[in-house]
Scaffold this motif. Structure first.
Motif, PDB file in Angstrom:
ATOM      1  N   TYR A   1     -80.079 -75.297-123.960  1.00  0.00           N
ATOM      2  CA  TYR A   1     -81.284 -74.746-124.582  1.00  0.00           C
ATOM      3  C   TYR A   1     -81.433 -73.293-124.155  1.00  0.00           C
ATOM      4  O   TYR A   1     -80.966 -72.880-123.097  1.00  0.00           O
ATOM      5  N   THR A   2     -82.068 -72.501-125.020  1.00  0.00           N
ATOM      6  CA  THR A   2     -82.217 -71.075-124.744  1.00  0.00           C
ATOM      7  C   THR A   2     -83.484 -70.815-123.940  1.00  0.00           C
ATOM      8  O   THR A   2     -84.478 -71.542-124.060  1.00  0.00           O
ATOM      9  N   GLN A   3     -83.420 -69.765-123.105  1.00  0.00           N
ATOM     10  CA  GLN A   3     -84.587 -69.288-122.385  1.00  0.00           C
ATOM     11  C   GLN A   3     -84.863 -67.857-122.826  1.00  0.00           C
ATOM     12  O   GLN A   3     -83.941 -67.104-123.157  1.00  0.00           O
ATOM     13  N   ASN A   4     -86.129 -67.468-122.831  1.00  0.00           N
ATOM     14  CA  ASN A   4     -86.510 -66.137-123.288  1.00  0.00           C
ATOM     15  C   ASN A   4     -86.289 -65.123-122.179  1.00  0.00           C
ATOM     16  O   ASN A   4     -86.946 -65.161-121.145  1.00  0.00           O
ATOM     17  N   SER A   5     -85.335 -64.213-122.398  1.00  0.00           N
ATOM     18  CA  SER A   5     -85.039 -63.183-121.399  1.00  0.00           C
ATOM     19  C   SER A   5     -85.884 -61.930-121.604  1.00  0.00           C
ATOM     20  O   SER A   5     -85.889 -61.043-120.762  1.00  0.00           O
ATOM     21  N   PHE A   6     -86.582 -61.849-122.734  1.00  0.00           N
ATOM     22  CA  PHE A   6     -87.414 -60.693-123.087  1.00  0.00           C
ATOM     23  C   PHE A   6     -86.603 -59.405-123.192  1.00  0.00           C
ATOM     24  O   PHE A   6     -87.108 -58.321-122.935  1.00  0.00           O
TER      25      PHE A   6
ATOM     26  N   THR B   1     -80.839 -73.234-107.327  1.00  0.00           N
ATOM     27  CA  THR B   1     -80.722 -73.083-108.775  1.00  0.00           C
ATOM     28  C   THR B   1     -82.023 -72.640-109.432  1.00  0.00           C
ATOM     29  O   THR B   1     -82.055 -72.430-110.645  1.00  0.00           O
ATOM     30  N   SER B   2     -83.099 -72.493-108.672  1.00  0.00           N
ATOM     31  CA  SER B   2     -84.334 -71.955-109.251  1.00  0.00           C
ATOM     32  C   SER B   2     -84.417 -70.441-109.105  1.00  0.00           C
ATOM     33  O   SER B   2     -85.201 -69.787-109.785  1.00  0.00           O
ATOM     34  N   ARG B   3     -83.596 -69.866-108.226  1.00  0.00           N
ATOM     35  CA  ARG B   3     -83.634 -68.427-107.955  1.00  0.00           C
ATOM     36  C   ARG B   3     -82.351 -67.805-108.504  1.00  0.00           C
ATOM     37  O   ARG B   3     -81.268 -68.000-107.953  1.00  0.00           O
ATOM     38  N   ILE B   4     -82.493 -67.051-109.595  1.00  0.00           N
ATOM     39  CA  ILE B   4     -81.327 -66.576-110.337  1.00  0.00           C
ATOM     40  C   ILE B   4     -81.457 -65.087-110.632  1.00  0.00           C
ATOM     41  O   ILE B   4     -82.538 -64.607-110.972  1.00  0.00           O
TER      42      ILE B   4
ATOM     43  N   THR C   1     -87.554 -66.974-110.248  1.00  0.00           N
ATOM     44  CA  THR C   1     -87.683 -67.833-109.066  1.00  0.00           C
ATOM     45  C   THR C   1     -88.129 -69.242-109.450  1.00  0.00           C
ATOM     46  O   THR C   1     -88.411 -70.057-108.586  1.00  0.00           O
ATOM     47  N   ASP C   2     -88.178 -69.519-110.762  1.00  0.00           N
ATOM     48  CA  ASP C   2     -88.612 -70.839-111.219  1.00  0.00           C
ATOM     49  C   ASP C   2     -87.675 -71.396-112.294  1.00  0.00           C
ATOM     50  O   ASP C   2     -88.118 -71.950-113.292  1.00  0.00           O
ATOM     51  N   SER C   3     -86.384 -71.225-112.061  1.00  0.00           N
ATOM     52  CA  SER C   3     -85.344 -71.779-112.938  1.00  0.00           C
ATOM     53  C   SER C   3     -85.342 -71.174-114.331  1.00  0.00           C
ATOM     54  O   SER C   3     -84.804 -71.772-115.262  1.00  0.00           O
TER      55      SER C   3
ATOM     56  N   GLY D   1     -88.346 -61.727-114.601  1.00  0.00           N
ATOM     57  CA  GLY D   1     -88.889 -60.407-114.329  1.00  0.00           C
ATOM     58  C   GLY D   1     -87.807 -59.351-114.369  1.00  0.00           C
ATOM     59  O   GLY D   1     -86.656 -59.608-113.998  1.00  0.00           O
ATOM     60  N   PHE D   2     -88.158 -58.154-114.860  1.00  0.00           N
ATOM     61  CA  PHE D   2     -87.240 -57.022-114.864  1.00  0.00           C
ATOM     62  C   PHE D   2     -87.310 -56.317-113.518  1.00  0.00           C
ATOM     63  O   PHE D   2     -88.404 -56.059-113.004  1.00  0.00           O
ATOM     64  N   GLN D   3     -86.161 -56.008-112.930  1.00  0.00           N
ATOM     65  CA  GLN D   3     -86.113 -55.237-111.706  1.00  0.00           C
ATOM     66  C   GLN D   3     -85.586 -53.834-112.000  1.00  0.00           C
ATOM     67  O   GLN D   3     -84.823 -53.630-112.950  1.00  0.00           O
ATOM     68  N   ASN D   4     -86.005 -52.893-111.197  1.00  0.00           N
ATOM     69  CA  ASN D   4     -85.617 -51.494-111.382  1.00  0.00           C
ATOM     70  C   ASN D   4     -84.267 -51.250-110.727  1.00  0.00           C
ATOM     71  O   ASN D   4     -84.156 -51.219-109.508  1.00  0.00           O
ATOM     72  N   SER D   5     -83.238 -51.063-111.554  1.00  0.00           N
ATOM     73  CA  SER D   5     -81.892 -50.857-111.019  1.00  0.00           C
ATOM     74  C   SER D   5     -81.636 -49.406-110.642  1.00  0.00           C
ATOM     75  O   SER D   5     -80.717 -49.118-109.873  1.00  0.00           O
TER      76      SER D   5
END
Length: 300
Positions: free
Chosen positions: A225-230, A245-248, A261-263, A268-272
């Motif tokens: 199933y797909t998850q929304n990556s935004f 497996t909840s922290r990816i 942090t919830d599978s 969340g977007f992080q600043n690279s």
């Protein structure tokens, strides 16, 4: 209507967090495709990329040293094996497989029986995959490799062969494996996007791909199933943190870094700090230290 727009923007900006990523001096402009660290010591790490580039650090990336790989072939994957001597393997163009048992002071070419590009090697059970549906396996800790029957001729980009076994590739290709990855069958992903990355372990399965695609499975790859990556940016790699497996984490095009942090219910977007494509991310011992690599010698 204005209230709804405001709430949406507020949620998005809350997810834009500065997570402490910073760029290290790699000493190269080669595009880097893969990064790994010693599973017991996160300060010892390797990265690999085009033109046979292999980089090594023993001090957490304060200094990166270019090692002599003995090849100019593009390298797409580098892995640390949790076995005696802790050998490190790399694979890439023209079917090349490299091995070191002394942290890269010497890299040895392992005879390969294929000439197509190899894209990934599993950290466990010694399974390698590549273009035209090629699947290789070793039964003597990577010293010799043999071909496995493959149910596809699509290019295969990533393999996971621990806890659960699956391979991801071109046009939404998913293969499911049994045992230690000796028998593979064609699965159903439900998508036609290219799938580029899988994590080290697969006890709860995930694969990522083009146009921001994230797929999850909770039944060993029977259903996805797909998850929304935004995001619509292609996602090139994914990795669990602390084998949880909840922290990816995910990385991708134009400096994309995502974390959940919830599978994957919320991403969340992080600043690279970069707009360069990031092809590989690796965490293992915890959230405090991870590495990401990408174009033009980028190491974060």
């Amino acid at each position: 209507m204005k209230i709804l727009i405001y709430i949406s923007l507020l949620i998005f900006t809350t997810l834009e967090a500065d997570a402490g990523w910073f760029q290290q001096n790699s000493g190269t402009s080669a595009n880097l495709r893969s990064v790994i660290f010693n599973h017991g010591n996160e300060n010892i790490a390797w990265a690999c990329g085009e033109n046979g580039t292999i980089l090594y650090t023993s001090n957490g990336g304060i200094n990166w040293v270019q090692q002599n790989s003995g090849t100019t072939a593009d390298l797409y994957s580098i892995v640390f094996m949790e076995i005696s001597e802790g050998p490190v393997y790399a694979c890439g163009e023209n079917g090349i497989i490299l091995r070191t048992s002394n942290n890269g002071s010497n890299w040895n070419v392992i005879p390969s029986i294929v000439s197509v590009t190899l894209r990934d090697i599993s950290d466990f059970n010694f399974v390698a995959v590549g273009d035209s549906g090629v699947i290789l396996k070793s039964s003597n800790q990577g010293l010799n490799w043999y071909s496995l029957a493959s149910p596809t001729t699509k290019n295969l980009y990533a393999v996971c062969a621990s806890f659960s076994n699956y391979i991801a590739g071109q046009d939404g290709t998913i293969l499911n494996g049994i045992g230690s990855g000796t028998i593979w069958s064609l699965g159903v992903s439900g998508v036609t996007n290219d799938l580029y990355g899988v994590p080290l372990f697969g006890s709860r399965d995930i694969t990522v791909g083009e146009d921001g695609l994230i797929l999850r499975s909770t039944n060993n790859g029977t259903n996805w199933y797909t998850q929304n990556s935004f995001t619509q940016r292609s996602i090139r790699s994914t990795e669990y943190s602390v084998n949880n497996t909840s922290r990816i984490y995910c990385t991708g095009d134009s400096g994309l870094i995502l974390k959940t942090t919830d599978s994957g219910i919320h991403w969340g977007f992080q600043n690279s700090g970069t707009d360069r494509d990031l092809y590989s991310v690796f965490f293992y011992l915890g959230d405090n230290t991870g590495y990401a690599v990408g174009n033009n010698g980028t190491i974060l």
